[in-house]
Design an enzyme around this catalytic site. Structure first.
Site, short mmCIF file in Angstrom:
data_model
loop_
_atom_site.label_atom_id
_atom_site.label_comp_id
_atom_site.label_asym_id
_atom_site.label_seq_id
_atom_site.Cartn_x
_atom_site.Cartn_y
_atom_site.Cartn_z
N GLY A 1 36.42 50.95 49.16
CA GLY A 1 37.29 49.83 49.49
C GLY A 1 38.43 49.67 48.50
NE ARG B 1 36.07 47.14 40.13
CZ ARG B 1 35.67 48.09 39.28
NH1 ARG B 1 35.18 49.22 39.75
NH2 ARG B 1 35.76 47.93 37.98
CB CYS B 2 36.80 52.67 45.83
SG CYS B 2 35.31 51.81 46.19
CG MET B 3 40.98 52.99 48.26
SD MET B 3 41.84 52.80 49.82
CE MET B 3 41.88 51.04 49.97
NE ARG C 1 38.62 50.60 40.24
CZ ARG C 1 39.07 49.52 39.58
NH1 ARG C 1 38.71 49.31 38.32
NH2 ARG C 1 39.90 48.68 40.17
#
Ligand SMILES: NC(=[NH2+])NCCC[C@H](N)C(=O)O
Length: 405
Positions: free
Chosen positions: A392, A394-396, A162
């Site tokens: 989490g 979204r970050c990944m 992300r």
């Protein structure tokens, strides 16, 4: 190689068509306690389990009809050209930074028998000093003994795709990272957008050679008209203004950037660690940021029009997204202890697959139950090890294409 596809991201929740991921590799096994903090980890993760969890995540995405692309594979396609491969290696060593010509020469030799995919994986994993046996000393730096165990540092945060760039409309921001340990990650993004046939002529709203940091976890495309951005530990106001000007000077439909001034602490490093969109009118939010939150709007005009938004968050969202009401679903469902615990493992960091359907870590069971009570469909996967990197779902993931709403 794949044909031209481009970027198209005009919201946070439209059906996710295509996403970029990086499955954690050997770089995770080069994290040592002495350098944990600098590498932005809080614990030593167990690679085998982390990969298993990441495969579950990718499996859920595919099951929902999302195309899953891996950074390493796209990069390997680019590096099939000898010319690009050589240039990449030089840039990569320069930015590492590899200090001496003797070590550079040894690294060139070390990488030369590798396939493009092996080379890219090794660049990410890091190169230990013991792996380069005979360096031909060319300078004092090649001769003095150095206890530091790496010639090329590992890049363990790369599975947080992300952050190094962000898709906004048909363009991207090519980011400047807040910390040195993550800056080489944006070099991969630069090469993707410079050389991969899938991404030709993608406009850049920000460029990695600018000095002010901005990271993708702070950028949320709330609608075709509204982009939200965190003023955070990782993203500063100067960078936000530069990006905003470039977006407003293009043909993109965006009209307002809402800048959320969040506390500058590690637990809330990016806006998406405390706030994500889950449906047309539903958001999940960490309650701890609500009262200290200042929001500024930057609107399109001849000059940028910047104002302080005096009302509370729900009113601001209603006004700009033209909604009769919004539902702010609290991380931890109103329990202060659960909120703190689950925010620490990214309870509010959801990835929407379509309006009202999200992927979450299974460990955040209080928040997941709250989302369900509010009518959100939650798909879960295991999260023992991936969560140790403080990011989490979204970050990944970096969406490349979402359906318009
Ligand atoms: N978009 C995000 N919230 N990314 C989380 C990144 C976590 C990573 N360890 C870092 O500190 O940079």
């Amino acid at each position: 190689m794949t044909k031209h596809e481009g970027i198209s991201v005009y919201n946070e929740i439209g059906q996710l068509r295509s996403v970029l991921l990086h499955c954690p590799g050997e770089e995770i096994e080069n994290i040592v306690p002495d350098y944990l903090r600098r590498l932005l980890f809080d614990e030593i993760a167990y690679l085998k389990q982390a990969r298993k969890e990441h495969d579950q995540f990718a499996g859920l995405l595919r099951q929902e009809g999302t195309e899953v692309l891996y950074l390493t594979e796209l990069m390997a396609e680019i590096l099939a050209s000898k010319e690009v491969r050589d240039r990449f290696l030089e840039d990569f060593m320069e930015e590492a930074p590899v200090g001496t010509e003797g070590i550079k020469e040894a690294l060139r030799e070390f990488f030369s028998p590798m396939s493009p995919l092996e080379m890219i994986r090794k660049c990410i994993a890091g190169v230990r000093t013991e792996e380069l046996a005979d360096i031909n000393p060319k300078s004092l730096g090649d001769m003095v003994r150095n206890p530091y165990p790496f010639y090329l540092d590992p890049i363990p945060n790369l599975y947080f795709q992300r952050d190094p760039f962000a898709s906004i409309g048909e363009g991207v921001t090519l980011n400047v990272m807040h910390s040195t340990t993550r800056n080489r990650e944006t070099l991969f993004a630069k090469y993707l957008f410079d050389y991969h046939p899938r991404f030709q002529n993608i406009p850049r709203w920000y460029n990695r050679d600018k000095s002010h940091p901005i990271e993708g976890g702070d950028l949320l495309v709330l609608s075709e008209k509204i982009v939200a951005v965190g003023i955070s530990e990782r993203t500063d106001a100067v960078a936000i203004e530069k990006m905003t000007k470039n977006i407003f000077h293009s043909n993109e439909p965006f009209e307002t950037v809402l800048a959320f001034d969040i506390p500058k602490t590690r637990a809330y490093m990016h806006l998406d660690t405390v706030f994500t969109m889950v449906d047309y009118d539903k958001f999940t939010i960490y309650p701890g940021i609500v009262s200290p939150l200042d929001v500024y709007s930057i609107s399109k005009g001849k000059e940028l029009q910047i104002s302080y938004e005096a009302s509370e968050l729900s009113s601001i969202l209603k006004k700009y997204l033209k909604l009769p009401a919004v539902d702010l679903i609290p991380c931890g469902n109103g329990d202060v202890i659960a909120a703190g615990r689950e925010q620490w493992s990214d309870g509010s960091n959801t990835l929407a697959l379509s309006p009202g359907k999200v992927i979450c870590y299974d460990r955040n069971h209080v928040t997941n139950a709250a989302l369900r009570q509010h009518g959100v469909e939650v798909l879960e996967f295991e999260s023992y090890e991936l969560s140790r990197g403080r990011g989490g779902p979204r970050c990944m993931s970096m969406p490349l294409k979402r359906e318009k709403l």
